[in-house]
Design an enzyme around this catalytic site. Structure first.
Site, PDB file in Angstrom:
ATOM      1  N   TYR A  56       0.794  -1.374  -0.042  1.00 36.95           N
ATOM      2  CA  TYR A  56      -0.089  -0.054   0.097  1.00 36.95           C
ATOM      3  C   TYR A  56       0.990   1.320  -0.042  1.00 36.95           C
ATOM      4  CZ  TYR A  56      -5.197  -0.437  -0.044  1.00 36.95           C
ATOM      5  OH  TYR A  56      -6.250  -0.313  -0.508  1.00 36.95           O
ATOM      6  N   GLU A  58      -0.531   4.863  -0.325  1.00 32.89           N
ATOM      7  CA  GLU A  58      -1.362   5.981  -0.690  1.00 32.89           C
ATOM      8  C   GLU A  58      -0.440   7.325  -0.553  1.00 32.89           C
ATOM      9  OE1 GLU A  58      -4.714   5.929   1.921  1.00 32.89           O
ATOM     10  OE2 GLU A  58      -5.788   4.513   0.393  1.00 32.89           O
ATOM     11  N   ASP A 202      -6.184  13.691 -25.337  1.00 33.25           N
ATOM     12  CA  ASP A 202      -6.008  12.195 -24.962  1.00 33.25           C
ATOM     13  C   ASP A 202      -5.335  11.539 -25.925  1.00 33.25           C
ATOM     14  OD1 ASP A 202      -6.511   9.528 -24.339  1.00 33.25           O
ATOM     15  OD2 ASP A 202      -8.626   9.779 -24.149  1.00 33.25           O
ATOM     16  N   THR A 228      -2.896   6.306 -21.763  1.00 31.50           N
ATOM     17  CA  THR A 228      -2.767   4.845 -21.498  1.00 31.50           C
ATOM     18  C   THR A 228      -1.352   4.581 -21.659  1.00 31.50           C
ATOM     19  OG1 THR A 228      -3.226   3.836 -23.489  1.00 31.50           O
ATOM     20  CG2 THR A 228      -5.149   3.969 -22.005  1.00 31.50           C
ATOM     21  N   LYS A 231      -0.918   0.882 -25.172  1.00 28.02           N
ATOM     22  CA  LYS A 231      -1.395   0.679 -26.641  1.00 28.02           C
ATOM     23  C   LYS A 231      -0.107   0.922 -27.269  1.00 28.02           C
ATOM     24  CE  LYS A 231      -6.123   2.006 -25.353  1.00 28.02           C
ATOM     25  NZ  LYS A 231      -7.253   2.939 -25.502  1.00 28.02           N
ATOM     26  N   ARG A 237      -1.019  -2.557 -18.838  1.00 28.33           N
ATOM     27  CA  ARG A 237      -2.329  -1.784 -18.769  1.00 28.33           C
ATOM     28  C   ARG A 237      -2.631  -0.870 -17.683  1.00 28.33           C
ATOM     29  NH1 ARG A 237      -6.226  -3.267 -21.454  1.00 28.33           N
ATOM     30  NH2 ARG A 237      -4.550  -4.506 -22.536  1.00 28.33           N
TER      31      ARG A 237
HETATM   32  C1  LIG Z   1      -8.195   3.187 -24.613  1.00 27.66           C
HETATM   33  C2  LIG Z   1      -8.392   4.580 -24.532  1.00 27.66           C
HETATM   34  C3  LIG Z   1      -9.176   5.191 -23.210  1.00 27.66           C
HETATM   35  C4  LIG Z   1      -9.217   4.369 -21.949  1.00 27.66           C
HETATM   36  O1  LIG Z   1      -8.314   3.592 -21.592  1.00 27.66           O
HETATM   37  P1  LIG Z   1      -8.603   2.216 -20.729  1.00 27.66           P
HETATM   38  O2  LIG Z   1      -7.404   1.958 -20.052  1.00 27.66           O
HETATM   39  O3  LIG Z   1      -9.417   1.368 -21.469  1.00 27.66           O
HETATM   40  O4  LIG Z   1      -9.764   2.643 -19.606  1.00 27.66           O
HETATM   41  C5  LIG Z   1      -9.396   6.638 -23.131  1.00 27.66           C
HETATM   42  N1  LIG Z   1      -9.140   7.123 -24.052  1.00 27.66           N
HETATM   43  C6  LIG Z   1      -8.955   6.928 -25.522  1.00 27.66           C
HETATM   44  C7  LIG Z   1      -8.847   7.873 -26.526  1.00 27.66           C
HETATM   45  C8  LIG Z   1      -8.614   5.405 -25.579  1.00 27.66           C
HETATM   46  O5  LIG Z   1      -8.474   4.880 -26.867  1.00 27.66           O
END
Ligand SMILES: *Cc1c(COP(=O)(O)O)cnc(C)c1O
Length: 422
Positions: A56, A58, A202, A228, A231, A237
């Site tokens: 933990y 926090e 994003d 993220t 990807k 993840r």
């Molecule tokens: C994949 C994705 C997310 C969310 O990611 P998670 O890890 O699945 O919650 C947010 N914004 C965009 C543009 C994405 O492609």
């Protein structure tokens, strides 16, 4: 490490181990084209499977609400320093458990309940967290949308500006899950400034391409950048948030105590390792090959008579218009699954089918590039997909393509998975 064969796990829990084993085999034998997926390195896999999951922590490094944090502090400091260097950001928070949590924290660090947001329509390439009604983003905020031009498949920035002037949003969200062209973050910032809005970028999908120099950065344009790690960036993840020193403390407070409890320190270790990998010159080479492979696939589809939205791609993904040859995206996805090719159905601009059926499939090159596919193999993949889609009822074709898939993948090992250990 027991990561390869999971001997202890197989003893302790044969059922879970068997299911994991089947998934391992699927990942090795199949062709992974889901644009949001990748294969992490063996080092990242090991980091995520460590004793850090027991801890933990926090709070932030040096300011924790638990004792015994001196070593996990070292790990988080590494992750923060590396991701700041990688993107040239003034401030980073590496604690979000996922991309969606990163977005939630980013929004609530600058917005209030009920504020207006303006994002890309889900049906035209946006993400659930950009204002969809069933998502927190559509329930907590008043969501408005811009789209893409149905003819060209491109974001029309003049239209975005028009919409922004009409809506007067508190924030504009630039980013996508199914958009294959360069996103002009500079232009988005000009639009945001013109209407007095914050700009959120994003970069969940394209983070690895930005890090690898294949896509212009959002840093310096967006007030806050969310991503993220799993990807194109090829980490575990999870999510992270980048901003400047001024907005940083507010972001940190919104992540914790605002919306999360203890951070996943084993995953933060995985992020630290992945960020280090992305800082190596070889990662630039990887990012370049990812784009080359996606472009090779796009060209091959077009050549074989299956249109690609916007005519091609600038990044790691393409939207293939399978509806134009009389197949729904759902059917294409299922057929391809039967031969060991993973894709996902996706709506296309100006969609005429339901979202469940859809007219497109989304195809990504990040994972196959990690296992070593080049443009030749990528062209072959497009060829195999075309064969299946042009003869969906022909069992002999499906059988032959299944075999071709196995033959193709057998020459390209997946990191962290030895064929002998399957
Ligand atoms: C994949 C994705 C997310 C969310 O990611 P998670 O890890 O699945 O919650 C947010 N914004 C965009 C543009 C994405 O492609």
């Amino acid at each position: 490490m027991a990561t390869m064969t999971h001997e202890v796990l197989a003893q302790a829990d044969p059922e879970a181990a068997a299911a994991i084993g089947r998934e391992r085999r699927r990942q090795v034998d199949g062709i992974e084209l889901i644009a949001s997926e990748n294969y992490v390195s063996e080092a990242v896999l090991e980091a995520v499977g460590t004793v850090l999951t027991n801890k933990y922590a926090e709070g932030l490094p040096g300011k924790r609400y638990y004792g015994g944090c001196e070593f996990v502090d070292e790990v988080e400091v590494l992750a923060i320093g590396r991701v700041k260097e990688l993107f040239g950001a003034g401030h980073a928070n590496v604690q979000p458990h996922s991309g969606a949590s990163a977005n939630l924290a980013a929004y609530f660090s600058l917005l209030n309940y009920g504020d207006k947001i303006l994002g890309l329509n889900l049906a035209e390439g946006g993400h659930l967290t950009h204002g969809k009604d069933v998502n927190f983003s559509g329930r907590f905020f008043e969501a408005h949308f811009y789209g893409v031009d149905h003819e060209t498949g491109l974001i029309d920035y003049d239209k975005v500006l028009e919409k922004a002037k009409e809506v007067r949003p508190r924030a504009i969200i630039a980013g996508a899950s199914a958009y294959s062209r360069i996103i002009d973050f500079r232009r988005f910032r000009e639009i945001a400034d013109e209407v007095g809005a914050y700009l959120f970028a994003d970069i969940a999908h394209i983070a690895g391409l930005i890090a690898g120099g294949m896509h212009p950065t959002s840093i310096g344009h967006a007030h806050i950048t969310m991503s993220t790690a799993h990807k194109t960036l090829r980490g575990p993840r999870s999510g992270f948030i980048l901003t400047d020193e001024e907005l940083g403390p507010g972001v940190d407070k919104t992540v914790f105590p605002g919306m999360q409890g203890g951070p996943l320190m084993h995953v933060i270790a995985g992020k630290a390792v992945a960020f280090r990998e992305a800082l190596q010159p070889s990662f630039r080479d990887y990012a370049r090959r990812v784009v080359e492979n996606a472009q090779a696939m796009a060209a091959a589809f077009v050549e074989r008579g299956i249109p690609v939205i916007s005519g091609g791609t600038d990044n790691h993904l393409l939207l293939v218009d399978v509806g134009s040859i009389g197949i729904s995206g759902r059917k294409a996805e299922r057929l391809l699954d039967t031969v060991g090719i993973s894709t996902n159905r996706n709506t296309i601009p100006g969609e005429t089918r339901s979202a469940l059926q859809a007219s497109g499939i989304r195809v990504g090159s990040a994972a196959v590039t990690t296992r070593g596919f080049g443009t030749q193999e990528s062209t072959r993949v497009a060829d195999l997909i075309t064969q299946v889609l042009q003869a969906p009822e022909d069992e002999a074709v499906l059988r032959r393509v299944s075999n071709d898939v196995l033959e193709l993948t057998s020459g390209f090992p997946v990191p962290g998975i030895e064929r002998a250990g399957l």
